[in-house]
Design a protein around this motif. Structure first.
Motif, PDB file in Angstrom:
ATOM      1  N   ARG A 126       0.872  -1.155   0.162  1.00  0.00           N
ATOM      2  CA  ARG A 126      -0.058   0.390  -0.137  1.00  0.00           C
ATOM      3  C   ARG A 126       0.943   1.589   0.073  1.00  0.00           C
ATOM      4  O   ARG A 126       0.525   2.254  -0.609  1.00  0.00           O
ATOM      5  CB  ARG A 126      -1.129   0.049   1.107  1.00  0.00           C
ATOM      6  N   VAL A 127       2.256   1.579   1.030  1.00  0.00           N
ATOM      7  CA  VAL A 127       2.976   2.376   1.079  1.00  0.00           C
ATOM      8  C   VAL A 127       3.468   2.310  -0.274  1.00  0.00           C
ATOM      9  O   VAL A 127       3.381   3.506  -1.545  1.00  0.00           O
ATOM     10  CB  VAL A 127       3.952   2.251   1.938  1.00  0.00           C
ATOM     11  N   ARG A 128       3.630   1.696  -1.232  1.00  0.00           N
ATOM     12  CA  ARG A 128       4.783   1.890  -2.618  1.00  0.00           C
ATOM     13  C   ARG A 128       3.559   2.362  -3.741  1.00  0.00           C
ATOM     14  O   ARG A 128       3.505   2.565  -4.324  1.00  0.00           O
ATOM     15  CB  ARG A 128       5.283   0.594  -3.032  1.00  0.00           C
ATOM     16  N   GLU A 129       2.233   1.632  -2.848  1.00  0.00           N
ATOM     17  CA  GLU A 129       0.814   2.004  -4.623  1.00  0.00           C
ATOM     18  C   GLU A 129       0.629   3.613  -3.692  1.00  0.00           C
ATOM     19  O   GLU A 129       0.702   4.359  -5.442  1.00  0.00           O
ATOM     20  CB  GLU A 129       0.182   0.870  -4.205  1.00  0.00           C
ATOM     21  N   CYS A 131       2.553   5.648  -2.826  1.00  0.00           N
ATOM     22  CA  CYS A 131       3.485   6.909  -2.733  1.00  0.00           C
ATOM     23  C   CYS A 131       4.845   6.883  -3.708  1.00  0.00           C
ATOM     24  O   CYS A 131       5.404   5.686  -3.724  1.00  0.00           O
ATOM     25  CB  CYS A 131       4.135   7.245  -1.295  1.00  0.00           C
ATOM     26  N   ALA A 132       4.343   7.164  -5.218  1.00  0.00           N
ATOM     27  CA  ALA A 132       5.198   6.356  -5.688  1.00  0.00           C
ATOM     28  C   ALA A 132       7.131   6.748  -5.568  1.00  0.00           C
ATOM     29  O   ALA A 132       7.752   6.327  -6.121  1.00  0.00           O
ATOM     30  CB  ALA A 132       5.272   6.562  -7.422  1.00  0.00           C
ATOM     31  N   ASP A 133       7.168   7.707  -5.220  1.00  0.00           N
ATOM     32  CA  ASP A 133       8.143   8.229  -4.633  1.00  0.00           C
ATOM     33  C   ASP A 133       8.931   8.233  -3.690  1.00  0.00           C
ATOM     34  O   ASP A 133      10.392   9.172  -3.585  1.00  0.00           O
ATOM     35  CB  ASP A 133       8.372   9.575  -5.066  1.00  0.00           C
ATOM     36  N   VAL A 134       8.638   6.765  -3.150  1.00  0.00           N
ATOM     37  CA  VAL A 134       9.023   6.929  -1.692  1.00  0.00           C
ATOM     38  C   VAL A 134       9.686   4.986  -2.052  1.00  0.00           C
ATOM     39  O   VAL A 134       8.793   4.147  -2.413  1.00  0.00           O
ATOM     40  CB  VAL A 134       7.986   6.259  -1.034  1.00  0.00           C
ATOM     41  N   ASP A 135      10.751   4.369  -1.339  1.00  0.00           N
ATOM     42  CA  ASP A 135      11.358   3.224  -1.623  1.00  0.00           C
ATOM     43  C   ASP A 135      11.277   2.983  -0.169  1.00  0.00           C
ATOM     44  O   ASP A 135      12.252   3.447   0.636  1.00  0.00           O
ATOM     45  CB  ASP A 135      12.127   3.234  -1.968  1.00  0.00           C
ATOM     46  N   PRO A 136      10.233   2.024   0.225  1.00  0.00           N
ATOM     47  CA  PRO A 136      11.000   2.132   1.981  1.00  0.00           C
ATOM     48  C   PRO A 136      11.531   0.387   1.810  1.00  0.00           C
ATOM     49  O   PRO A 136      11.318  -0.346   1.605  1.00  0.00           O
ATOM     50  CB  PRO A 136       9.244   1.179   1.651  1.00  0.00           C
ATOM     51  N   ALA A 137      12.361   0.212   2.535  1.00  0.00           N
ATOM     52  CA  ALA A 137      13.170  -0.723   2.905  1.00  0.00           C
ATOM     53  C   ALA A 137      12.435  -1.321   4.775  1.00  0.00           C
ATOM     54  O   ALA A 137      12.647  -0.672   5.480  1.00  0.00           O
ATOM     55  CB  ALA A 137      14.666  -0.480   3.649  1.00  0.00           C
ATOM     56  N   ALA A 303      -2.443   4.720   8.438  1.00  0.00           N
ATOM     57  CA  ALA A 303      -4.013   3.681   7.845  1.00  0.00           C
ATOM     58  C   ALA A 303      -3.436   2.937   6.462  1.00  0.00           C
ATOM     59  O   ALA A 303      -4.938   1.764   6.313  1.00  0.00           O
ATOM     60  CB  ALA A 303      -4.163   5.376   6.918  1.00  0.00           C
ATOM     61  N   ASP A 304      -2.432   2.781   6.081  1.00  0.00           N
ATOM     62  CA  ASP A 304      -2.331   1.294   5.665  1.00  0.00           C
ATOM     63  C   ASP A 304      -1.602   1.005   6.193  1.00  0.00           C
ATOM     64  O   ASP A 304      -1.980  -0.575   5.540  1.00  0.00           O
ATOM     65  CB  ASP A 304      -0.553   2.364   4.455  1.00  0.00           C
ATOM     66  N   LEU A 305      -1.526   0.682   6.898  1.00  0.00           N
ATOM     67  CA  LEU A 305      -1.126  -0.496   7.882  1.00  0.00           C
ATOM     68  C   LEU A 305      -2.606  -0.723   8.367  1.00  0.00           C
ATOM     69  O   LEU A 305      -2.346  -2.036   8.623  1.00  0.00           O
ATOM     70  CB  LEU A 305      -0.145   0.348   9.105  1.00  0.00           C
ATOM     71  N   ALA A 307      -5.226  -0.562   7.486  1.00  0.00           N
ATOM     72  CA  ALA A 307      -5.946  -1.669   5.715  1.00  0.00           C
ATOM     73  C   ALA A 307      -5.513  -3.144   5.809  1.00  0.00           C
ATOM     74  O   ALA A 307      -5.896  -3.732   5.492  1.00  0.00           O
ATOM     75  CB  ALA A 307      -5.994  -0.965   4.717  1.00  0.00           C
ATOM     76  N   ALA A 308      -4.153  -2.748   5.909  1.00  0.00           N
ATOM     77  CA  ALA A 308      -3.440  -4.225   6.402  1.00  0.00           C
ATOM     78  C   ALA A 308      -4.130  -5.162   6.620  1.00  0.00           C
ATOM     79  O   ALA A 308      -3.888  -6.332   6.694  1.00  0.00           O
ATOM     80  CB  ALA A 308      -1.990  -4.428   5.705  1.00  0.00           C
ATOM     81  N   TYR A 309      -4.165  -4.359   8.276  1.00  0.00           N
ATOM     82  CA  TYR A 309      -4.102  -5.687   8.868  1.00  0.00           C
ATOM     83  C   TYR A 309      -5.825  -6.266   9.276  1.00  0.00           C
ATOM     84  O   TYR A 309      -5.866  -7.378   9.201  1.00  0.00           O
ATOM     85  CB  TYR A 309      -4.336  -4.628  10.631  1.00  0.00           C
ATOM     86  N   ILE A 310      -6.426  -5.274   8.468  1.00  0.00           N
ATOM     87  CA  ILE A 310      -7.936  -5.725   9.003  1.00  0.00           C
ATOM     88  C   ILE A 310      -8.367  -6.515   7.751  1.00  0.00           C
ATOM     89  O   ILE A 310      -9.355  -7.364   7.789  1.00  0.00           O
ATOM     90  CB  ILE A 310      -9.125  -4.193   8.485  1.00  0.00           C
ATOM     91  N   ASP A 311      -6.858  -6.401   6.272  1.00  0.00           N
ATOM     92  CA  ASP A 311      -7.373  -7.496   5.320  1.00  0.00           C
ATOM     93  C   ASP A 311      -7.916  -9.407   5.910  1.00  0.00           C
ATOM     94  O   ASP A 311      -7.921  -9.833   5.479  1.00  0.00           O
ATOM     95  CB  ASP A 311      -6.257  -6.923   4.562  1.00  0.00           C
ATOM     96  N   LEU A 312      -6.191  -9.274   6.855  1.00  0.00           N
ATOM     97  CA  LEU A 312      -6.256 -10.212   7.688  1.00  0.00           C
ATOM     98  C   LEU A 312      -7.433 -10.291   8.322  1.00  0.00           C
ATOM     99  O   LEU A 312      -7.753 -12.120   8.643  1.00  0.00           O
ATOM    100  CB  LEU A 312      -5.020 -10.115   8.527  1.00  0.00           C
ATOM    101  N   ALA A 313      -8.561  -9.802   9.296  1.00  0.00           N
ATOM    102  CA  ALA A 313      -9.271  -9.972   9.565  1.00  0.00           C
ATOM    103  C   ALA A 313     -10.305 -10.662   8.724  1.00  0.00           C
ATOM    104  O   ALA A 313     -11.128 -11.685   9.299  1.00  0.00           O
ATOM    105  CB  ALA A 313      -9.873  -8.798  10.799  1.00  0.00           C
TER     106      ALA A 313
END
Length: 367
Positions: A126-129, A131-137, A303-305, A307-313
């Motif tokens: 979700r972070v990558r989708e 923010c295209a200019d952000v490179d999360p590690a 919000a991204d985190l 959403a990912a957490y709720i997807d698991l639920a």
């Protein structure tokens, strides 16, 4: 190959296997069959089968079982997958960053730390989708204390951590935080042949004669477990096992039980159940250094985190049922009521417009 992924047992995996092997294992798990994985990877089925056998010989055990529903990961397979996915995520980030640099582009580096959680891959996507200019590690560590130390030392920009109930974390000076879940219960993983596995909710007394396992690197997990046993007047044996593959095998064989996250997927031969009264719990936090993130970034990352957490639920019936009864403030974010209309509960099927109340329930909330 050097990766920002510090689970000790992953080093041998990286040394013995290359990235192509990890992609093979993940493709089989994701598609559910060798045939579909071969199509996805552009290989023939015999060639992929041969490669899978080579991988299993290198590791020393079977990673999948063939069933009518397709190829299912073994306990060892689940353990390898839990290590392989973060490695592939980090490799994808490395390649993407290198290509951007080669093309003359510049991307902002976002250094994320996290305890082990199945929500992390969906969070990063979700972070990558967004923010295209952000490179999360991503940097994974089972110890929240270690992650907070890295935040304080400017080695991480933010961290997703678990705080054991009754054992508050000491946040870095000036650090800010947001609560993802104020009280997340710990469930228990046990053999599917255990008598208690036949019940939807397990009492601690049902497991008083079992050996319990904890990871010694998990902050306060041992102390928290000992505390609830003491309060319940129980004294089961508790052992510390760091290797997740061994721990999974011990649970499946019925030799031990262990606390687990409610979003955990049951490994072959095991069942995941809630504990009666939810005696063991953690708080889920997102923590960052002042000035490390741009204005508005903490809210977006939270919000991204979430959403990912709720997807698991959504796909975990046991946890979804628990949320329906105990934490509607998080549950309402799942979507229209129709999605909740057939969630199984202890007394059968409960409609989404019913609001059960129990004496002695503790308040549950989500930020």
């Amino acid at each position: 190959m050097s990766l920002a992924y510090n689970l000790t047992s992953s080093y041998a995996l990286v040394v013995e296997l290359d990235v192509r092997h990890l992609r093979v294992v993940c493709a089989i798990a994701d598609t559910g069959s060798v045939r579909k994985a071969a199509l996805q990877l552009g290989m023939t089925q015999p060639s992929l089968t041969t490669q899978l056998h080579r991988i299993e010989r290198t590791i020393g055990g079977a990673l999948f079982t063939r069933e009518q529903t397709g190829s299912q990961p073994t306990a060892l397979g689940h353990s390898v997958l839990s290590r392989a996915r973060p490695i592939l995520t980090e490799m994808a980030a490395l390649v993407s960053s290198a290509r951007q640099e080669a093309a003359g582009g510049e991307r902002k580096r976002l250094r994320i730390g996290s305890v082990g959680s199945r929500a992390v891959p969906g969070w990063l996507r979700r972070v990558r989708e967004r923010c295209a200019d952000v490179d999360p590690a991503i940097h994974i560590d089972i110890s929240a204390i270690a992650l907070l130390r890295m935040v304080a030392d400017d080695e991480l920009d933010l961290a997703f951590v678990h705080e054991s109930e009754g054992f508050p974390l000491r946040l870095p000076p000036g650090a800010e935080h947001r609560v993802l879940v104020a009280r997340e219960p710990r469930f228990v993983a046990l053999s599917d042949r255990h008598p208690a596995a036949a019940r939807p909710v397990v009492h601690l007394a049902d497991l008083a004669q079992d050996t319990w396992m904890v990871d010694p690197a998990a902050d306060h997990e041992y102390a928290a477990l000992r505390r609830i046993f003491r309060e319940a007047g129980l004294d089961p044996r508790v052992v510390q096992v760091r290797d997740h593959a061994t721990a999974a095998e011990l649970v499946a064989s019925g030799e031990a039980v262990r606390p687990c996250q409610p979003t955990s997927a049951a490994a072959p031969g095991t069942a995941v159940r809630p504990l009666h009264g939810d005696p063991l719990a953690v708080r889920l936090l997102l923590i960052w250094r002042p000035g490390a993130l741009a204005t508005g970034a903490p809210d977006a990352l939270h919000a991204d985190l979430r959403a990912a957490y709720i997807d698991l639920a959504r796909v975990n019936p046991a946890y979804l049922s628990w949320l329906l009864q105990h934490n509607r403030s998080l549950l309402h974010l799942l979507g229209p009521p129709l999605e909740l209309s057939a969630v199984p509960t202890r007394s059968g099927t409960q409609r989404s417009d019913e609001r059960p109340e129990r004496n002695g329930d503790r308040p549950h909330s989500a930020d």
